[in-house]
Design a protein around this motif. Sequence first.
Motif, PDB file in Angstrom:
ATOM      1  N   ALA A 172       0.814  -1.224   0.000  1.00 51.68           N
ATOM      2  CA  ALA A 172       0.000   0.000   0.000  1.00 51.68           C
ATOM      3  C   ALA A 172       0.847   1.274   0.000  1.00 51.68           C
ATOM      4  O   ALA A 172       1.804   1.393   0.761  1.00 51.68           O
ATOM      5  N   ASP A 173       0.491   2.191  -0.871  1.00 53.89           N
ATOM      6  CA  ASP A 173       1.124   3.513  -0.866  1.00 53.89           C
ATOM      7  C   ASP A 173       0.018   4.531  -1.208  1.00 53.89           C
ATOM      8  O   ASP A 173       0.006   5.118  -2.282  1.00 53.89           O
ATOM      9  N   PRO A 174      -0.927   4.694  -0.261  1.00 50.89           N
ATOM     10  CA  PRO A 174      -2.128   5.467  -0.588  1.00 50.89           C
ATOM     11  C   PRO A 174      -1.854   6.946  -0.851  1.00 50.89           C
ATOM     12  O   PRO A 174      -2.597   7.583  -1.604  1.00 50.89           O
ATOM     13  N   ILE A 175      -0.787   7.475  -0.253  1.00 48.63           N
ATOM     14  CA  ILE A 175      -0.511   8.898  -0.483  1.00 48.63           C
ATOM     15  C   ILE A 175      -0.105   9.088  -1.945  1.00 48.63           C
ATOM     16  O   ILE A 175      -0.642   9.960  -2.645  1.00 48.63           O
ATOM     17  N   ILE A 212      -3.012  10.911   4.503  1.00 45.66           N
ATOM     18  CA  ILE A 212      -3.307  11.191   3.086  1.00 45.66           C
ATOM     19  C   ILE A 212      -3.837  12.624   2.958  1.00 45.66           C
ATOM     20  O   ILE A 212      -3.411  13.389   2.093  1.00 45.66           O
ATOM     21  N   LYS A 213      -4.749  12.964   3.856  1.00 42.44           N
ATOM     22  CA  LYS A 213      -5.342  14.323   3.839  1.00 42.44           C
ATOM     23  C   LYS A 213      -4.234  15.381   3.850  1.00 42.44           C
ATOM     24  O   LYS A 213      -4.290  16.378   3.131  1.00 42.44           O
ATOM     25  N   SER A 214      -3.203  15.129   4.671  1.00 47.58           N
ATOM     26  CA  SER A 214      -2.175  16.167   4.811  1.00 47.58           C
ATOM     27  C   SER A 214      -1.289  16.285   3.564  1.00 47.58           C
ATOM     28  O   SER A 214      -0.523  17.218   3.439  1.00 47.58           O
ATOM     29  N   HIS A 215      -1.427  15.352   2.645  1.00 53.57           N
ATOM     30  CA  HIS A 215      -0.625  15.423   1.414  1.00 53.57           C
ATOM     31  C   HIS A 215      -1.447  15.793   0.184  1.00 53.57           C
ATOM     32  O   HIS A 215      -0.941  15.734  -0.942  1.00 53.57           O
ATOM     33  N   LEU A 216      -2.718  16.119   0.368  1.00 54.75           N
ATOM     34  CA  LEU A 216      -3.568  16.407  -0.801  1.00 54.75           C
ATOM     35  C   LEU A 216      -4.014  17.862  -0.799  1.00 54.75           C
ATOM     36  O   LEU A 216      -4.177  18.472   0.259  1.00 54.75           O
ATOM     37  N   ASP A 217      -4.262  18.373  -1.995  1.00 51.56           N
ATOM     38  CA  ASP A 217      -4.830  19.726  -2.089  1.00 51.56           C
ATOM     39  C   ASP A 217      -6.342  19.672  -2.278  1.00 51.56           C
ATOM     40  O   ASP A 217      -7.039  20.633  -2.007  1.00 51.56           O
ATOM     41  N   ILE A 218      -6.826  18.563  -2.816  1.00 49.42           N
ATOM     42  CA  ILE A 218      -8.267  18.449  -3.055  1.00 49.42           C
ATOM     43  C   ILE A 218      -8.957  17.913  -1.787  1.00 49.42           C
ATOM     44  O   ILE A 218      -8.295  17.326  -0.927  1.00 49.42           O
ATOM     45  N   PRO A 219     -10.279  18.109  -1.692  1.00 48.48           N
ATOM     46  CA  PRO A 219     -10.988  17.605  -0.506  1.00 48.48           C
ATOM     47  C   PRO A 219     -10.922  16.083  -0.415  1.00 48.48           C
ATOM     48  O   PRO A 219     -10.882  15.399  -1.432  1.00 48.48           O
TER      49      PRO A 219
END
Length: 342
Positions: A172-175, A212-219
Amino acid sequence: MQRQLIPKRLNSDRSYISPIVLPGRGISRKIRCPIIQSPLAGVTDQIFRQLVRKWAPEALLFTEMVNATSLELGFGSNKMKEIEEEKGPIGVQIFDHRPDAMIKAAQKAEASGAFLIDINMGCPVKKIAKKGGGSGLIREPKLAEKIVKNVCDAVKIPVTVKTRLGWCEETADPIAFARRMQDAGAQMITMHGRTRKQGFSGNANWEAIAQIKSHLDIPIIANGDITNVEEAIKCFEITNADGLMVGRGSLGSPWLVGQIYSELRGQNIIKTPTAKMKIKLSLEHLEKLLSKKGDHGLLIARKHLSWTCKGFAGSAELRKNLLRAQTPQEAIRILEKELIKN
Ligand SMILES: Cc1cc2nc3c(=O)[nH]c(=O)nc-3n(C[C@H](O)[C@H](O)[C@H](O)COP(=O)(O)O)c2cc1C
């Protein structure tokens, strides 16, 4: 395993319920209620959605997943056609491993009035994943990227992705995967906090969703194990997600999305239905299914009735009797008799 973090009750300064705006490519969408009803194959049909709407008029609901290849072959288009008659935002979820079929399915969905297009990259079913559809796309990130890009280019409304933490824990590498989908054009990602290998077992990993949230720009929408307002608050606190998606908690409980949303707003608190309300709801569900599907409606209704008729005195006996009912009339009589008792 019990979750450790017990956040305080809703602090009125902290809003868990800000709307989510998705720019689209020409047509933008505002998700006013960030508590979302998940797509559930075999459950979230038009009638179930109508019931969810009674408690959650503004919520984003989904069709059951639509097979893009079947659609090309002329099957399954009713799942999209139905939404033309419905009020409120409804996302169409499509799945397949063939980009061309996905483009056509997305265009059909847009023409039917879909609020957004969601691409399924989480379905664990073997025969779908083996071909590279559903969760199979997690193992084929290049193909997943191509599908997202092609679908985004083909429609004006927003395109989103619903996926899992990975195929299995080891790989797994979800980010990286989520970022790739974001870069391909996905405007929101729903993350089910389990791997494909886990299926639906074990606790959803909300801490991983936070990463993951902390690495994304989208919601990002957190999914997995949201069954009441306390869990919803915990999940918001842990993940910092922009919204939450309710799955199995709503089986037999179409009020759940509306109940969580209203409790988060601290107003119009919807109480969990009483025995009487559950029986009335079951009758309504059954009658709606019968009027749409004829006698076959009873077969479809059985699972809903056994999920809803739970948690009150006499409910086990009621479920048994309902399962034994041979005709729709008999099932209706059983429910009507129970209603008088309650
Ligand atoms: C009966 C059933 C049908 C489902 N169908 C779909 C589906 O069509 N599309 C999808 O993306 N997920 C589907 N899922 C997964 C759920 O949407 C959700 O991601 C999962 O159940 C985790 O959330 P939960 O722990 O709140 O149940 C399904 C799950 C169940 C139990």
